[in-house]
Design an enzyme around this catalytic site. Structure first.
Site, short mmCIF file in Angstrom:
data_model
loop_
_atom_site.label_atom_id
_atom_site.label_comp_id
_atom_site.label_asym_id
_atom_site.label_seq_id
_atom_site.Cartn_x
_atom_site.Cartn_y
_atom_site.Cartn_z
CG HIS A 155 -3.17 -0.55 7.75
ND1 HIS A 155 -3.85 -1.05 8.84
CD2 HIS A 155 -3.62 -1.26 6.68
CE1 HIS A 155 -4.66 -2.03 8.45
NE2 HIS A 155 -4.53 -2.17 7.14
CD GLN A 202 -2.75 -1.27 2.47
OE1 GLN A 202 -2.61 -0.50 3.41
NE2 GLN A 202 -3.60 -2.27 2.51
CE1 TYR A 261 -9.64 -7.63 6.47
CE2 TYR A 261 -7.58 -7.16 7.61
CZ TYR A 261 -8.62 -6.75 6.82
OH TYR A 261 -8.69 -5.46 6.36
#
Lengths: 402, 165
Positions: free
Chosen positions: A150, A89, A265
């Site tokens: 993140h 990310q 998750y």
């Protein structure tokens, strides 16, 4: 007497219902007649977008490029962009203009910086001279972390000229979002030169980082300041469930990971608590998750019916979502443009009142990022370019809690 | 296959299932505890009732299922690979006087190794701790300990059955 009153109440109720259904139907026909134009395409994971005063756009690609794109889609690669740590990310993230851009030509970029074991969410400012950045200056770094997810990374200027920056908690460091001495899982507020404003909420709290504006965030990738009210909205990804839009107040704690509507998750609980005393409840939350990216409050004449509504770019469920806000409350939601098959990364309101969406992974193709201009079709029936949006009015109860 | 061998195989299967369930429940206990301790450290006030409720949720949430990526499923799969390998090594070690001492450690070692591999491979896949309760050295060691306990239980149940048979 009583039957007469009952009749009156019945007639009033029918009228209200009729007006309400007409309004809903008008909204739905509006959604169905949206005109969607591809302003630019073949972008590699575009992330941020900012409009220059002359109508051109600055667009970041997460893979590290910054482009200047004109209204015909012609793009110019901007030189001397600081290198980003591009992984998962991480990469080049958001771009915004200084409020006085017309006089100082200054822009701000957020990016992941460093290496796998030690990287930060960094903010740099630079002067845009033609197609080159000059005077590139690092003005802020988050606390280093050892994951490449993140980052947060959204930027927005407040009306007072200070800059808000969202910082993710780095996933493995989620509890750090509650610590005031660590800049992970925070929204920070800095001056335009990176110094700390004198009225930041934790300036006098011993041990606290002075830049912190709010805390208890997970991965806020949406940030918007309503130009009309000055209210600050932030959207953040939850884990499995618990995606949130929050109204950001200085000094407030938004709960993560102590209070969350999501679970991990793995199927385990993040926390025993969905709410917790002293922690802010979200304005809207989504369980199951939809994957909210950028957000914007619509202000403009083109879609006057949507004035004051929140637009949410949705990555996971691949659509643009309108959250109908009445008196600061979510009273209904609508899914738009689901037929594009694209991950919606960011949404901005253009100077022309049109909605601009940054999308990626169109039909799962690589380098398929696009900038979409969404406007009102003059005549939906005769307009070949209009995209019949999948419009679906959702009841608040089915998608959001409070 | 004669009846005795079939009986032995069924007993081994029963021992395997019980050992894997025990390891999963202990691993989840450590998992939940680690997460709650971290939350307490940043100010969450967690009662015993909260902890019990969370543990029971986690036991259900990560339980073995047809979804192979569930933590419980991975423990079953890991043990199903590790224990037969340990059985072969055990047989070899019993043949050698010098290596006989290692035989009682093989199943616990196999259980711990199975969980260590699950954690390592999942970290390599996701580049974050997919199983948050295993974060940090202590968290990971606690999970491996649960695997070792599972292996030890398997060894005990197998030994008892061997004696009975």
């Amino acid at each position: 007497m009583v039957p007469q009153r009952v009749c009156q109440a019945f007639i009033v109720a029918c009228c209200i219902g009729l007006v309400g259904s007409q309004a809903a139907s008008a909204d739905q026909s509006l959604a169905a007649s949206l005109r969607v134009e591809v302003v630019a395409d073949q972008l590699d994971t575009p992330w941020g977008l900012a409009f220059l005063p002359d109508g051109r756009m600055l667009v970041t690609e997460r893979t590290g490029a910054l482009y200047l794109i004109d209204d015909r889609g012609q793009r110019t690669l901007i030189k001397n962009v600081p290198p980003a740590f591009v992984k998962l990310q991480g990469g080049l993230l958001d771009v915004v203009l200084h409020p006085a851009f017309e006089t100082n030509s200054m822009i701000y970029l957020s990016l992941a910086h460093g290496r796998q074991k030690h990287n930060t969410t960094r903010v740099v400012r630079a002067v845009l001279e033609g197609d080159t950045l000059t005077n590139v200056e690092v003005i802020f770094d988050s606390t280093p972390k050892g994951t490449s997810v993140h980052y947060g990374g959204r930027l927005a200027f407040l009306p007072d000229g200070t800059l808000l920056v969202t910082i993710g908690e780095g996933a493995d460091y989620r509890e750090q979002a509650q610590r005031l001495d660590v800049v992970l899982g925070k929204i920070v507020r800095i001056n335009d030169d990176g110094t700390i404003p004198e009225d930041n909420p934790f300036l006098s709290t011993p041990g606290a980082h002075p830049a912190i504006w709010s805390y208890g965030h997970r991965n806020p990738q949406g940030l918007h300041v309503d130009p009309q009210t000055g209210r600050v909205y932030a959207a953040e990804h939850g884990p499995k469930g618990g995606d949130e839009v929050n109204v950001i107040e200085p000094g407030a704690n938004y709960g993560w990971p102590i209070a969350t509507h999501g679970i991990d998750y793995s199927g385990a609980r993040i926390s025993p608590f969905e709410t917790y005393p002293g922690m802010q409840e979200p304005l809207v939350y989504w369980t199951p998750s939809i994957g909210p990216g950028g957000i914007a409050v619509y202000r403009g004449a083109m879609f006057a019916e949507w004035d004051g509504d929140l637009l949410v770019a949705v990555l996971g469920h691949r659509h643009l979502r309108r959250v109908d806000l009445e008196d600061g409350r979510d009273v209904g939601q609508e899914i738009l443009l689901q037929d594009r098959g694209a991950r919606f990364r960011e949404v901005e309101i253009g100077p022309d009142g049109a909605i601009y969406a940054v999308v990626e992974s169109v039909n799962e193709r690589e380098k398929s990022g696009q900038i979409l201009r969404i406007s009102r079709a003059l005549s939906p029936a005769s307009d070949g370019d209009s995209s019949p949006s999948e419009s679906e009015a959702l009841s608040q109860a089915s998608v959001s809690g409070p | 296959m004669d009846a005795d061998r079939m009986r032995l195989l069924l007993r081994a299967l029963m021992a395997f299932v019980l050992a894997a369930i025990a390891a999963y429940v202990i691993a989840t206990l450590f998992f939940t505890s680690a997460n709650l301790i971290r939350l307490s450290a940043v100010g969450a006030e967690i009662t015993v009732a909260d902890a019990v409720r969370t543990f029971l949720f986690d036991v259900r949430g990560m339980a073995p299922s047809l979804l192979w990526t569930q933590y419980g499923s991975l423990i079953f799969i890991g043990f199903a690979i590790a224990f037969p390998v340990a059985a072969v090594l055990r047989r070899f070690s019993m043949r050698s006087e010098a290596a006989r001492w290692i035989a009682p450690t093989l199943y616990p070692l196999a259980g711990a190794t199975a969980i260590a591999l699950i954690l390592i491979l999942s970290y390599q896949t996701y580049e974050v701790f997919a199983f948050a309760g295993a974060r940090g050295v202590l968290g990971s060691l606690a999970q491996c300990l649960a695997g070792a306990v599972g292996g030890y239980l398997f060894q005990i149940m197998l030994a008892r059955k061997e004696v009975r048979s």
